[in-house]
Design a protein around this motif. Sequence first.
Motif, PDB file in Angstrom:
ATOM      1  N   GLU A 223     -19.675  -0.366   9.709  1.00 36.02           N
ATOM      2  CA  GLU A 223     -20.233  -1.580   9.578  1.00 36.02           C
ATOM      3  C   GLU A 223     -21.696  -1.544  10.337  1.00 36.02           C
ATOM      4  OE1 GLU A 223     -17.257  -3.368  12.157  1.00 36.02           O
ATOM      5  OE2 GLU A 223     -15.638  -3.602  10.689  1.00 36.02           O
ATOM      6  N   PHE A 224     -21.824  -0.715  11.274  1.00 38.79           N
ATOM      7  CA  PHE A 224     -23.141  -0.511  11.823  1.00 38.79           C
ATOM      8  C   PHE A 224     -24.250  -0.063  11.036  1.00 38.79           C
ATOM      9  CE2 PHE A 224     -26.738   1.372  14.625  1.00 38.79           C
ATOM     10  CZ  PHE A 224     -26.656   0.597  15.567  1.00 38.79           C
ATOM     11  N   ASN A 225     -23.830   0.835  10.123  1.00 41.58           N
ATOM     12  CA  ASN A 225     -24.764   1.689   9.126  1.00 41.58           C
ATOM     13  C   ASN A 225     -25.200   0.549   8.120  1.00 41.58           C
ATOM     14  OD1 ASN A 225     -25.014   4.426  10.019  1.00 41.58           O
ATOM     15  ND2 ASN A 225     -23.158   5.053   8.927  1.00 41.58           N
ATOM     16  N   ALA A 226     -24.109  -0.457   7.737  1.00 41.42           N
ATOM     17  CA  ALA A 226     -24.384  -1.432   6.829  1.00 41.42           C
ATOM     18  C   ALA A 226     -25.300  -2.424   7.598  1.00 41.42           C
ATOM     19  CB  ALA A 226     -23.080  -2.276   6.466  1.00 41.42           C
ATOM     20  N   GLN A 227     -24.946  -2.981   8.612  1.00 41.26           N
ATOM     21  CA  GLN A 227     -25.895  -4.091   9.275  1.00 41.26           C
ATOM     22  C   GLN A 227     -27.341  -3.408   9.565  1.00 41.26           C
ATOM     23  OE1 GLN A 227     -23.865  -5.809  12.528  1.00 41.26           O
ATOM     24  NE2 GLN A 227     -25.868  -7.085  13.048  1.00 41.26           N
ATOM     25  N   TYR A 228     -27.368  -2.350  10.034  1.00 37.51           N
ATOM     26  CA  TYR A 228     -28.657  -1.871  10.453  1.00 37.51           C
ATOM     27  C   TYR A 228     -29.577  -0.917   9.494  1.00 37.51           C
ATOM     28  CZ  TYR A 228     -27.101  -4.321  14.781  1.00 37.51           C
ATOM     29  OH  TYR A 228     -26.947  -5.437  15.621  1.00 37.51           O
ATOM     30  N   GLN A 229     -28.844  -0.636   8.551  1.00 34.36           N
ATOM     31  CA  GLN A 229     -29.503   0.223   7.530  1.00 34.36           C
ATOM     32  C   GLN A 229     -29.829   1.634   8.078  1.00 34.36           C
ATOM     33  OE1 GLN A 229     -31.003  -3.079   7.592  1.00 34.36           O
ATOM     34  NE2 GLN A 229     -29.248  -3.081   6.251  1.00 34.36           N
ATOM     35  N   THR A 230     -28.777   2.121   8.868  1.00 27.47           N
ATOM     36  CA  THR A 230     -28.789   3.600   9.460  1.00 27.47           C
ATOM     37  C   THR A 230     -28.014   4.360   8.673  1.00 27.47           C
ATOM     38  OG1 THR A 230     -27.380   2.724  10.912  1.00 27.47           O
ATOM     39  CG2 THR A 230     -29.317   2.547  11.785  1.00 27.47           C
ATOM     40  N   ASN A 231     -28.035   5.776   8.972  1.00 19.26           N
ATOM     41  CA  ASN A 231     -27.249   6.638   8.373  1.00 19.26           C
ATOM     42  C   ASN A 231     -26.522   7.595   9.233  1.00 19.26           C
ATOM     43  OD1 ASN A 231     -25.997   7.797   6.064  1.00 19.26           O
ATOM     44  ND2 ASN A 231     -27.584   9.101   5.768  1.00 19.26           N
ATOM     45  N   ILE A 232     -25.618   6.926  10.188  1.00 25.60           N
ATOM     46  CA  ILE A 232     -24.966   7.976  11.032  1.00 25.60           C
ATOM     47  C   ILE A 232     -23.736   8.421  10.740  1.00 25.60           C
ATOM     48  CG2 ILE A 232     -23.821   7.614  13.557  1.00 25.60           C
ATOM     49  CD1 ILE A 232     -25.814   5.287  14.062  1.00 25.60           C
ATOM     50  N   SER A 233     -23.471   9.594  10.568  1.00 28.56           N
ATOM     51  CA  SER A 233     -22.415  10.151  10.146  1.00 28.56           C
ATOM     52  C   SER A 233     -21.286  10.446  11.265  1.00 28.56           C
ATOM     53  CB  SER A 233     -22.596  11.616   9.388  1.00 28.56           C
ATOM     54  OG  SER A 233     -23.178  12.456  10.451  1.00 28.56           O
ATOM     55  N   VAL A 234     -19.947  10.730  10.815  1.00 22.41           N
ATOM     56  CA  VAL A 234     -19.058  10.659  11.883  1.00 22.41           C
ATOM     57  C   VAL A 234     -18.278  12.342  11.676  1.00 22.41           C
ATOM     58  CG1 VAL A 234     -16.670   9.880  12.675  1.00 22.41           C
ATOM     59  CG2 VAL A 234     -18.462   8.362  11.848  1.00 22.41           C
ATOM     60  N   HIS A 235     -18.118  12.945  12.808  1.00 21.15           N
ATOM     61  CA  HIS A 235     -17.722  14.210  12.579  1.00 21.15           C
ATOM     62  C   HIS A 235     -16.479  14.323  13.223  1.00 21.15           C
ATOM     63  CE1 HIS A 235     -21.312  15.622  10.585  1.00 21.15           C
ATOM     64  NE2 HIS A 235     -21.786  14.561  11.126  1.00 21.15           N
ATOM     65  N   GLU A 236     -15.498  14.784  12.678  1.00 24.76           N
ATOM     66  CA  GLU A 236     -13.999  15.063  13.362  1.00 24.76           C
ATOM     67  C   GLU A 236     -13.838  16.367  14.032  1.00 24.76           C
ATOM     68  OE1 GLU A 236      -8.953  14.646  12.241  1.00 24.76           O
ATOM     69  OE2 GLU A 236     -10.912  14.483  10.531  1.00 24.76           O
ATOM     70  N   LEU A 237     -13.305  16.307  15.163  1.00 24.41           N
ATOM     71  CA  LEU A 237     -12.806  17.369  15.811  1.00 24.41           C
ATOM     72  C   LEU A 237     -11.121  17.452  15.402  1.00 24.41           C
ATOM     73  CD1 LEU A 237     -12.943  20.150  17.167  1.00 24.41           C
ATOM     74  CD2 LEU A 237     -12.512  18.835  19.434  1.00 24.41           C
ATOM     75  N   GLU A 238     -10.820  18.161  14.429  1.00 22.66           N
ATOM     76  CA  GLU A 238      -9.299  18.020  14.179  1.00 22.66           C
ATOM     77  C   GLU A 238      -8.399  18.650  14.983  1.00 22.66           C
ATOM     78  OE1 GLU A 238      -8.427  19.188  10.256  1.00 22.66           O
ATOM     79  OE2 GLU A 238     -10.429  18.642   9.430  1.00 22.66           O
ATOM     80  N   ARG A 239      -7.270  17.896  15.535  1.00 21.50           N
ATOM     81  CA  ARG A 239      -6.273  18.509  16.299  1.00 21.50           C
ATOM     82  C   ARG A 239      -5.289  19.196  15.703  1.00 21.50           C
ATOM     83  NH1 ARG A 239      -5.716  14.508  21.470  1.00 21.50           N
ATOM     84  NH2 ARG A 239      -4.982  16.434  22.328  1.00 21.50           N
TER      85      ARG A 239
END
Length: 173
Positions: free
Chosen positions: A114-130
Amino acid sequence: DSSTSVVNRKLENSSGLGLIVGKFRLPTIAHMELIKTALSSSPKVLLALVDTAKKGLTFNERKEILSQSFPGKLLITKVDSANLSRILKAFKGKITKLFCGTDALPAYQKQIDEFNAQYQTNISVHELERSEDDDVSATQVEKAIKTKDFDTFSRLASPLLKAYWDHLVTVIH
């Protein structure tokens, strides 16, 4: 928030900042792994430490443990909630990656999309798998404190948390 402006001054014009958001109420070895992972792929990592009223360590005690665990590598700011949009707006253009555990992934991914769409950013999410058998959590550390199980506490807690054992036994029951 003065904490935010102080951290922003330290960042100057840098970008490519990694972000971790959490309470780190009782820093565990899993928390340390999350931070190590973030530091291995981001030149600087901002830890947005959620202030919590729960019994345990104060904000300053948590900040001290985390700073000492990664000297000179983390920027730590106090936030009143894990509201990603508010945090990302406070550090406009600087954050490019968000790191989180599996448990937070669905909610954080939705907020980042939602943030990327609203502010035209390209923040990526990186998961630390448990892993499925991973019993490392602040809840398990708290349970070990309540039952005065120092062996389990020592196995799950961040090494620097061990110095707080006596204090934690008196405040968590």
